[in-house]
Design a protein around this motif. Structure first.
Motif, PDB file in Angstrom:
ATOM      1  N   LYS A  63      80.198   6.809  52.007  1.00  0.00           N
ATOM      2  CA  LYS A  63      79.545   7.616  53.166  1.00  0.00           C
ATOM      3  C   LYS A  63      77.911   7.112  52.714  1.00  0.00           C
ATOM      4  CE  LYS A  63      77.049  11.830  55.257  1.00  0.00           C
ATOM      5  NZ  LYS A  63      77.443  13.335  55.383  1.00  0.00           N
ATOM      6  N   LEU A  64      77.455   6.811  53.887  1.00  0.00           N
ATOM      7  CA  LEU A  64      75.731   6.230  53.866  1.00  0.00           C
ATOM      8  C   LEU A  64      74.686   6.837  53.714  1.00  0.00           C
ATOM      9  CD1 LEU A  64      74.148   3.721  54.502  1.00  0.00           C
ATOM     10  CD2 LEU A  64      74.149   4.856  56.813  1.00  0.00           C
ATOM     11  N   ARG A  65      74.167   6.612  52.596  1.00  0.00           N
ATOM     12  CA  ARG A  65      73.505   7.686  52.682  1.00  0.00           C
ATOM     13  C   ARG A  65      71.652   7.306  52.660  1.00  0.00           C
ATOM     14  NH1 ARG A  65      73.919   9.871  46.265  1.00  0.00           N
ATOM     15  NH2 ARG A  65      75.870  11.046  46.593  1.00  0.00           N
ATOM     16  N   TRP A  66      71.530   6.319  52.652  1.00  0.00           N
ATOM     17  CA  TRP A  66      70.568   5.315  53.619  1.00  0.00           C
ATOM     18  C   TRP A  66      70.331   4.352  53.380  1.00  0.00           C
ATOM     19  CZ3 TRP A  66      67.843   2.156  50.416  1.00  0.00           C
ATOM     20  CH2 TRP A  66      67.397   1.956  48.830  1.00  0.00           C
ATOM     21  N   LYS A  67      69.195   3.263  54.336  1.00  0.00           N
ATOM     22  CA  LYS A  67      68.992   1.659  54.263  1.00  0.00           C
ATOM     23  C   LYS A  67      67.650   1.611  54.388  1.00  0.00           C
ATOM     24  CE  LYS A  67      70.998   1.354  58.943  1.00  0.00           C
ATOM     25  NZ  LYS A  67      72.207   0.996  59.975  1.00  0.00           N
ATOM     26  N   ALA A  68      67.869   0.356  54.266  1.00  0.00           N
ATOM     27  CA  ALA A  68      65.990  -0.462  54.276  1.00  0.00           C
ATOM     28  C   ALA A  68      66.505  -1.591  54.885  1.00  0.00           C
ATOM     29  CB  ALA A  68      65.082  -0.079  53.078  1.00  0.00           C
ATOM     30  N   LYS A  69      65.534  -2.275  55.974  1.00  0.00           N
ATOM     31  CA  LYS A  69      65.502  -3.421  56.654  1.00  0.00           C
ATOM     32  C   LYS A  69      64.448  -4.801  55.917  1.00  0.00           C
ATOM     33  CE  LYS A  69      66.384  -5.928  60.939  1.00  0.00           C
ATOM     34  NZ  LYS A  69      68.018  -6.388  60.305  1.00  0.00           N
ATOM     35  N   ALA A  70      65.137  -5.453  55.310  1.00  0.00           N
ATOM     36  CA  ALA A  70      64.413  -5.988  54.923  1.00  0.00           C
ATOM     37  C   ALA A  70      63.299  -7.104  56.507  1.00  0.00           C
ATOM     38  CB  ALA A  70      64.891  -8.181  54.487  1.00  0.00           C
ATOM     39  N   GLU A  71      61.711  -7.136  56.238  1.00  0.00           N
ATOM     40  CA  GLU A  71      61.212  -7.457  57.379  1.00  0.00           C
ATOM     41  C   GLU A  71      61.355  -8.521  57.913  1.00  0.00           C
ATOM     42  OE1 GLU A  71      57.267  -6.216  56.574  1.00  0.00           O
ATOM     43  OE2 GLU A  71      57.251  -4.481  56.420  1.00  0.00           O
ATOM     44  N   ARG A  72      61.159  -9.652  56.922  1.00  0.00           N
ATOM     45  CA  ARG A  72      62.375 -11.376  57.442  1.00  0.00           C
ATOM     46  C   ARG A  72      63.147 -11.804  55.867  1.00  0.00           C
ATOM     47  NH1 ARG A  72      56.345 -11.844  57.346  1.00  0.00           N
ATOM     48  NH2 ARG A  72      56.483 -12.785  55.558  1.00  0.00           N
ATOM     49  N   GLY A  73      63.464 -12.323  56.011  1.00  0.00           N
ATOM     50  CA  GLY A  73      65.101 -13.264  54.901  1.00  0.00           C
ATOM     51  C   GLY A  73      65.580 -11.877  54.474  1.00  0.00           C
ATOM     52  N   MET A  74      66.015 -11.980  53.583  1.00  0.00           N
ATOM     53  CA  MET A  74      66.888 -11.245  53.461  1.00  0.00           C
ATOM     54  C   MET A  74      66.737 -11.096  51.113  1.00  0.00           C
ATOM     55  SD  MET A  74      69.868 -13.850  52.560  1.00  0.00           S
ATOM     56  CE  MET A  74      71.155 -12.565  52.103  1.00  0.00           C
ATOM     57  N   PHE A  75      67.677  -9.334  51.870  1.00  0.00           N
ATOM     58  CA  PHE A  75      67.729  -8.601  50.001  1.00  0.00           C
ATOM     59  C   PHE A  75      68.434 -10.021  49.669  1.00  0.00           C
ATOM     60  CE2 PHE A  75      66.079  -4.762  52.272  1.00  0.00           C
ATOM     61  CZ  PHE A  75      65.368  -5.075  51.476  1.00  0.00           C
ATOM     62  N   ALA A  76      68.072 -10.960  48.324  1.00  0.00           N
ATOM     63  CA  ALA A  76      69.109 -11.442  47.240  1.00  0.00           C
ATOM     64  C   ALA A  76      69.756 -10.590  46.050  1.00  0.00           C
ATOM     65  CB  ALA A  76      68.137 -12.633  47.196  1.00  0.00           C
ATOM     66  N   SER A  77      68.761 -10.183  45.497  1.00  0.00           N
ATOM     67  CA  SER A  77      69.569 -10.130  43.661  1.00  0.00           C
ATOM     68  C   SER A  77      69.017  -8.529  43.260  1.00  0.00           C
ATOM     69  CB  SER A  77      69.652 -10.887  42.834  1.00  0.00           C
ATOM     70  OG  SER A  77      67.976 -11.037  42.726  1.00  0.00           O
ATOM     71  N   LEU A  78      69.956  -7.637  42.774  1.00  0.00           N
ATOM     72  CA  LEU A  78      69.658  -6.557  42.412  1.00  0.00           C
ATOM     73  C   LEU A  78      69.165  -6.385  41.356  1.00  0.00           C
ATOM     74  CD1 LEU A  78      72.830  -4.247  44.540  1.00  0.00           C
ATOM     75  CD2 LEU A  78      69.979  -4.001  44.043  1.00  0.00           C
ATOM     76  N   GLY A  79      69.080  -4.874  41.193  1.00  0.00           N
ATOM     77  CA  GLY A  79      68.381  -4.256  39.457  1.00  0.00           C
ATOM     78  C   GLY A  79      68.145  -2.606  39.736  1.00  0.00           C
ATOM     79  N   ALA A  80      69.050  -2.302  38.413  1.00  0.00           N
ATOM     80  CA  ALA A  80      68.700  -0.472  39.194  1.00  0.00           C
ATOM     81  C   ALA A  80      68.532  -0.270  37.589  1.00  0.00           C
ATOM     82  CB  ALA A  80      70.003  -0.017  39.429  1.00  0.00           C
ATOM     83  N   GLY A  81      67.432   0.817  37.647  1.00  0.00           N
ATOM     84  CA  GLY A  81      67.586   1.956  36.209  1.00  0.00           C
ATOM     85  C   GLY A  81      66.406   2.921  36.703  1.00  0.00           C
TER      86      GLY A  81
END
Length: 313
Positions: free
Chosen positions: A189-207
């Motif tokens: 189930k979708l919890r939240w989403k955010a859109k890139a104003e321009r371009g795109m998101f490309a790699s991730l990290g979490a902590g």
């Protein structure tokens, strides 16, 4: 396989020779450093002295190609193939891609067939005790069980721009493309989403309670509250190599530059301020920087034929 002491890595603590040439990382599991051997072989090396502890060979009907990750302290996942032979004289007739869940204590491998649409897709899964999480060949976030033969739990369609590297933090899966989306790990189930104003998101990290993503227009790193998706900060940087995950430490995140000679950047995790840039000044073509850090203040950066240990406070 080379072991380096974190306090002084100028000389190896030990060297073990005889692992596969596959570019797989070494996994720490079952109190050993585990690497691939030839064929369908796993080799475990003693962490303290570098002596071989065990070799598990699963025979000529399988081929192990890449270590994917581990869970429960004694189970590793391996990407490879199941081989079907007409006869010993005729050799291999066909091969089917598969993920193997190898229990190092029981010395048993469970075969999980990969869906046909996933064959040929770079598999960069996140593996937990219960879930095998990956981006499949049809641009879905897919979650399989590690407990019942790899049964599919759920799929969430994202679209053509889904990036292969995902992240899991607590009970949430994070995926990126033109949007940053957070999905419930158990249900999809979708919890939240955010859109890139321009371009795109490309790699991730979490902590901690924060997720990070590199952006392409402008280049830089975005930080979001992992629970709500609220934006925390954006740090603009020179152009980045977005084919590698963000290395997240206790107090900073680290991202490689687009050109190898420019090294990598450190960004303060709390404020988003660009802290410093480290480089050895060498341009080595396709030999990218590999970054790894932990919560105790250790950062290890590997570049071509050199490894660098940096204290991070």
């Amino acid at each position: 396989m080379i072991c380096l002491d974190l306090k002084n890595g100028s000389q190896p603590a030990w060297v073990y020779q005889g692992i596969s040439l596959s570019p797989s990382p070494v996994l720490l599991a079952n109190d050993a450093a585990v690497a691939l051997g030839t064929g369908a072989t796993l080799i475990g090396v003693d962490l303290a002295g570098g002596a071989e502890k065990f070799t598990l060979d699963f025979g000529q009907d399988f081929q192990f190609d890449q270590l994917l990750g581990g869970y429960d302290g004694h189970v590793v996942s391996v990407l490879g193939s199941r081989l079907e032979r007409r006869s010993e004289e005729q050799g291999v007739a066909t091969s089917t891609s598969a993920v193997f869940g190898v229990d190092l204590r029981a010395r048993r491998a469970v075969v999980i067939p990969i869906d046909p649409e996933d064959v040929g897709v770079p598999l960069k899964p996140v593996i937990t005790s219960d879930y095998f999480v990956y981006a499949d060949g049809l641009r879905n976030v897919s979650v399989r069980s590690t407990r019942d033969g790899g049964g599919l739990r759920w799929r969430h369609p994202v679209g053509y721009d889904l990036r292969p590297g995902l992240a899991v933090l607590g009970a949430t899966v994070f995926a990126i493309g033109s949007e940053f989306i957070a999905l419930d790990l158990a249900t999809g189930k979708l919890r939240w989403k955010a859109k890139a104003e321009r371009g795109m998101f490309a790699s991730l990290g979490a902590g901690g309670n924060t997720v990070y993503a590199t952006g392409t227009d402008p280049y830089g790193v975005h930080a979001f509250n992992a629970a709500t998706g609220a934006r925390r900060w954006f740090c603009e940087t020179p152009r980045l190599n977005v084919d590698h995950p963000i290395a997240v430490g206790a107090h900073a995140v680290h991202v490689p530059a687009f050109e190898n000679r420019n090294g990598f950047y450190a960004i303060d995790a709390a404020s988003g301020r660009l802290l410093w840039n480290f480089t050895d000044g060498r341009e080595t073509g396709v030999n990218d920087w590999q970054l790894s850090c932990d919560g105790a203040g250790h950062l290890v950066a590997q570049h071509f034929d050199r490894a660098y240990g940096l204290p991070v406070t």
